[in-house]
Design an enzyme around this catalytic site. Structure first.
Site, PDB file in Angstrom:
ATOM      1  N   ASP A 108      -4.445   2.004  11.256  1.00 39.58           N
ATOM      2  CA  ASP A 108      -5.838   1.800  11.672  1.00 39.58           C
ATOM      3  C   ASP A 108      -5.832   1.250  13.100  1.00 39.58           C
ATOM      4  OD1 ASP A 108      -8.559   1.396  11.703  1.00 39.58           O
ATOM      5  OD2 ASP A 108      -8.554  -0.330  10.368  1.00 39.58           O
TER       6      ASP A 108
ATOM      7  N   GLY B 127       0.779  -1.247   0.000  1.00 37.89           N
ATOM      8  CA  GLY B 127       0.000   0.000   0.000  1.00 37.89           C
ATOM      9  C   GLY B 127       0.800   1.280   0.000  1.00 37.89           C
TER      10      GLY B 127
HETATM   11  P1  5GP Z   1      -3.578  -1.878  11.223  1.00 36.63           P
HETATM   12  O1  5GP Z   1      -2.636  -2.974  11.588  1.00 36.63           O
HETATM   13  O2  5GP Z   1      -3.143  -0.500  11.684  1.00 36.63           O
HETATM   14  O3  5GP Z   1      -5.007  -2.186  11.645  1.00 36.63           O
HETATM   15  O4  5GP Z   1      -3.727  -1.917   9.668  1.00 36.63           O
HETATM   16  C1  5GP Z   1      -2.894  -1.301   8.790  1.00 36.63           C
HETATM   17  C2  5GP Z   1      -3.144  -1.890   7.415  1.00 36.63           C
HETATM   18  O5  5GP Z   1      -4.525  -2.166   7.196  1.00 36.63           O
HETATM   19  C3  5GP Z   1      -2.775  -0.895   6.350  1.00 36.63           C
HETATM   20  O6  5GP Z   1      -1.452  -1.021   5.956  1.00 36.63           O
HETATM   21  C4  5GP Z   1      -3.742  -1.239   5.242  1.00 36.63           C
HETATM   22  O7  5GP Z   1      -3.196  -2.263   4.447  1.00 36.63           O
HETATM   23  C5  5GP Z   1      -4.958  -1.781   5.936  1.00 36.63           C
HETATM   24  N1  5GP Z   1      -6.020  -0.743   6.082  1.00 36.63           N
HETATM   25  C6  5GP Z   1      -6.469  -0.154   7.214  1.00 36.63           C
HETATM   26  N2  5GP Z   1      -7.435   0.729   6.936  1.00 36.63           N
HETATM   27  C7  5GP Z   1      -7.599   0.705   5.603  1.00 36.63           C
HETATM   28  C8  5GP Z   1      -8.448   1.441   4.691  1.00 36.63           C
HETATM   29  O8  5GP Z   1      -9.271   2.298   5.041  1.00 36.63           O
HETATM   30  N3  5GP Z   1      -8.302   1.150   3.372  1.00 36.63           N
HETATM   31  C9  5GP Z   1      -7.414   0.215   2.914  1.00 36.63           C
HETATM   32  N4  5GP Z   1      -7.376   0.043   1.598  1.00 36.63           N
HETATM   33  N5  5GP Z   1      -6.602  -0.477   3.727  1.00 36.63           N
HETATM   34  C10 5GP Z   1      -6.697  -0.228   5.061  1.00 36.63           C
END
Ligand code: 5GP
Length: 186
Positions: free
Chosen positions: A109, A50
């Site tokens: 996130d 991403g």
């Molecule tokens: P975390 O471990 O912080 O929950 O997730 C991070 C990863 O989740 C990011 O690198 C991404 O790949 C995915 N992610 C979290 N929120 C979104 C979003 O709104 N859109 C997309 N496309 N990916 C997300």
């Protein structure tokens, strides 16, 4: 590509962040990082996939000698909710002992991916580890995690474009928008 492209049809009409705003914000982040790492031994790490566009644009705004590397962690699968497990799909190529590591991520996130990577890389003896993220969704946080450089704080919606995907699609849209729920609700 512009808003008449068929790729935009699955995004809400109102874009969240246009390409001009992305470019302007990245210039400012690059300037700040250039100042902060003036005496460092900087390695910029792209968290695949991403962050690739953000990474490529950001490092060209950092006016310092640096090296690059790539790591891939996954916790999402094809869903819009985090699975909670972090798995390393591709590790760094080079040793980071004594290096100043800047982890470059598309979005924070729950915070789990970065918390995991930060702990793992610290154990390898990096001199410092900081995080630059293009997007931050603080409402989604489930573990304590604060990025050092944040492009934009956004609401708790699922976004695509500029590298961010849903089921591997939409990464090539040059700006960021909210994915229409009908796409993932079937
Ligand atoms: P975390 O471990 O912080 O929950 O997730 C991070 C990863 O989740 C990011 O690198 C991404 O790949 C995915 N992610 C979290 N929120 C979104 C979003 O709104 N859109 C997309 N496309 N990916 C997300």
């Amino acid at each position: 590509m512009d808003k008449t492209s068929m790729l935009y049809q699955d995004m809400e009409d109102e874009l969240l962040i246009t390409r001009d705003r992305i470019a302007e914000r990245i210039r400012a982040l690059g300037e700040q990082i250039t100042k902060d790492y003036a005496d460092g031994n900087l390695v910029c790490v792209s968290i695949l996939k991403g962050s690739v566009f953000f990474f490529a644009d950001l490092i060209r705004e950092i006016d310092l000698p640096l090296t690059i590397d790539f790591i891939q962690a996954s916790s999402y699968g094809d869903s819009t909710k985090s699975s909670g497990f972090v798995h390393i799909k591709k590790d760094l190529d080079r040793d980071i002992e004594g290096k100043d590591v800047l982890l470059i991520e598309d979005i924070v996130d729950s915070g789990r991916t970065l918390a995991y990577l930060k702990t793992m890389l610290k154990e390898r003896g990096a001199n410092s580890i900081r995080i630059a993220t293009l997007l931050d969704k603080p409402e989604g946080r489930q573990v304590e995690m604060e990025a050092d450089y944040v492009g934009f704080i956004i609401p708790n919606a699922f976004v695509v474009g500029y590298g961010l995907d849903y089921a591997e699609r939409y990464r090539n849209i040059p700006e960021i928008g909210i994915l229409r729920p009908r796409v993932y609700q079937g």
